[in-house]
Motif scaffolding. Structure first.
Motif, PDB file in Angstrom:
ATOM      1  N   THR A  82       0.803  -1.220   0.000  1.00 24.05           N
ATOM      2  CA  THR A  82       0.000   0.000   0.000  1.00 24.05           C
ATOM      3  C   THR A  82       0.835   1.269   0.000  1.00 24.05           C
ATOM      4  N   VAL A  83       2.106   1.165   0.345  1.00 23.15           N
ATOM      5  CA  VAL A  83       2.940   2.374   0.315  1.00 23.15           C
ATOM      6  C   VAL A  83       3.994   2.337  -0.791  1.00 23.15           C
ATOM      7  N   GLN A  84       4.240   1.171  -1.363  1.00 23.01           N
ATOM      8  CA  GLN A  84       5.217   1.042  -2.447  1.00 23.01           C
ATOM      9  C   GLN A  84       4.480   0.702  -3.745  1.00 23.01           C
ATOM     10  N   HIS A  85       3.807   1.691  -4.303  1.00 25.56           N
ATOM     11  CA  HIS A  85       2.934   1.455  -5.452  1.00 25.56           C
ATOM     12  C   HIS A  85       3.656   0.840  -6.650  1.00 25.56           C
ATOM     13  N   HIS A  86       4.903   1.197  -6.871  1.00 23.89           N
ATOM     14  CA  HIS A  86       5.619   0.673  -8.026  1.00 23.89           C
ATOM     15  C   HIS A  86       5.925  -0.827  -7.897  1.00 23.89           C
ATOM     16  N   PHE A  87       5.795  -1.402  -6.684  1.00 24.34           N
ATOM     17  CA  PHE A  87       6.037  -2.824  -6.475  1.00 24.34           C
ATOM     18  C   PHE A  87       4.746  -3.630  -6.314  1.00 24.34           C
ATOM     19  N   ILE A  88       3.596  -3.015  -6.489  1.00 28.69           N
ATOM     20  CA  ILE A  88       2.326  -3.717  -6.282  1.00 28.69           C
ATOM     21  C   ILE A  88       2.208  -4.972  -7.147  1.00 28.69           C
ATOM     22  N   PRO A  89       2.535  -4.949  -8.444  1.00 29.67           N
ATOM     23  CA  PRO A  89       2.455  -6.202  -9.224  1.00 29.67           C
ATOM     24  C   PRO A  89       3.368  -7.297  -8.652  1.00 29.67           C
ATOM     25  N   MET A  90       4.533  -6.911  -8.145  1.00 28.77           N
ATOM     26  CA  MET A  90       5.449  -7.891  -7.563  1.00 28.77           C
ATOM     27  C   MET A  90       4.845  -8.515  -6.303  1.00 28.77           C
ATOM     28  N   TYR A  91       4.198  -7.704  -5.470  1.00 27.11           N
ATOM     29  CA  TYR A  91       3.565  -8.239  -4.263  1.00 27.11           C
ATOM     30  C   TYR A  91       2.383  -9.146  -4.614  1.00 27.11           C
ATOM     31  N   ALA A  92       1.661  -8.829  -5.672  1.00 26.74           N
ATOM     32  CA  ALA A  92       0.573  -9.712  -6.117  1.00 26.74           C
ATOM     33  C   ALA A  92       1.147 -11.041  -6.610  1.00 26.74           C
ATOM     34  N   ASP A  93       2.260 -10.985  -7.363  1.00 27.35           N
ATOM     35  CA  ASP A  93       2.928 -12.214  -7.797  1.00 27.35           C
ATOM     36  C   ASP A  93       3.423 -13.020  -6.593  1.00 27.35           C
ATOM     37  N   LEU A  94       3.882 -12.329  -5.583  1.00 33.05           N
ATOM     38  CA  LEU A  94       4.333 -12.987  -4.358  1.00 33.05           C
ATOM     39  C   LEU A  94       3.182 -13.788  -3.738  1.00 33.05           C
TER      40      LEU A  94
END
Length: 192
Positions: A82-94
């Motif tokens: 929620t605070v690192q928007h540029h990594f959101i797709p990576m967290y979803a993949d995680l």
């Protein structure tokens, strides 16, 4: 005769005492909630797209062994996403990889049980979303804040709200959450 001497050697081997190094390692390997939380937070702090595979391995083996540990992990992932928007797709993949990882299956119940990975993920989505909808109440510490600090807190709250919506959207795109959730969230936002 050689078989009997081998049997004697096996029987004469020392057993591990409760104070031995081996026994201590068994105790250390039993993870408690706080150590899992620290380990997960530490690994997620270092997570980038370039380091994803190696850090994923560390995360999958950091001691997550109960549904409570999965809840802790989901909370940490939501916090970062929620605070690192540029990594959101990576967290979803995680999240997709975590659900499919057989090493984490013992920490989760069977599919369809209340402790399944998707159920725990949905629960964390709900908690994060409800926090966004809660009416803001001024706490004593916020009353004493300067106008700039209040503005900064409000900007962070909006950033988290936007990150939450983006993360839930990425989870839906990957089939981790149902599109019905989007309709329910939209209704709640329109009513609020």
């Amino acid at each position: 005769s050689s078989a009997s001497s081998l049997k004697k050697k096996r029987n004469s081997l020392p057993c591990a005492s409760s104070t031995s190094w081996t026994a201590a390692q068994r105790v250390i390997s039993v993870s408690d909630d706080a150590s899992v939380e620290r380990a997960a937070r530490s690994i997620l702090n270092k997570l980038t797209i370039e380091k994803f595979d190696s850090l994923y391995e560390q995360l999958a083996t950091c001691g997550v062994s109960t549904p409570e540990h999965i809840k802790i992990l989901m909370r940490e992932v939501f916090e970062k996403a929620t605070v690192q928007h540029h990594f959101i797709p990576m967290y979803a993949d995680l999240c997709v990889r975590l659900e499919a990882d057989p090493r984490l299956a013992p920490a989760m119940g069977a599919v369809g049980e209340p402790t399944s990975f998707r159920h725990l993920l949905l629960h964390q989505c709900q908690v994060a979303f409800e926090q966004l909808l809660e009416p803001r109440t001024e706490v004593a510490s916020e009353v004493d804040l300067s106008p700039e600090a209040k503005e900064e807190q409000e900007a962070l709250r909006k950033r988290r709200a936007l990150g939450n919506v983006k993360f839930v959207g990425q989870l839906m795109v990957r089939g981790m959450l149902s599109s019905r959730l989007l309709v329910a969230c939209s209704d709640a936002l329109l009513r609020g």
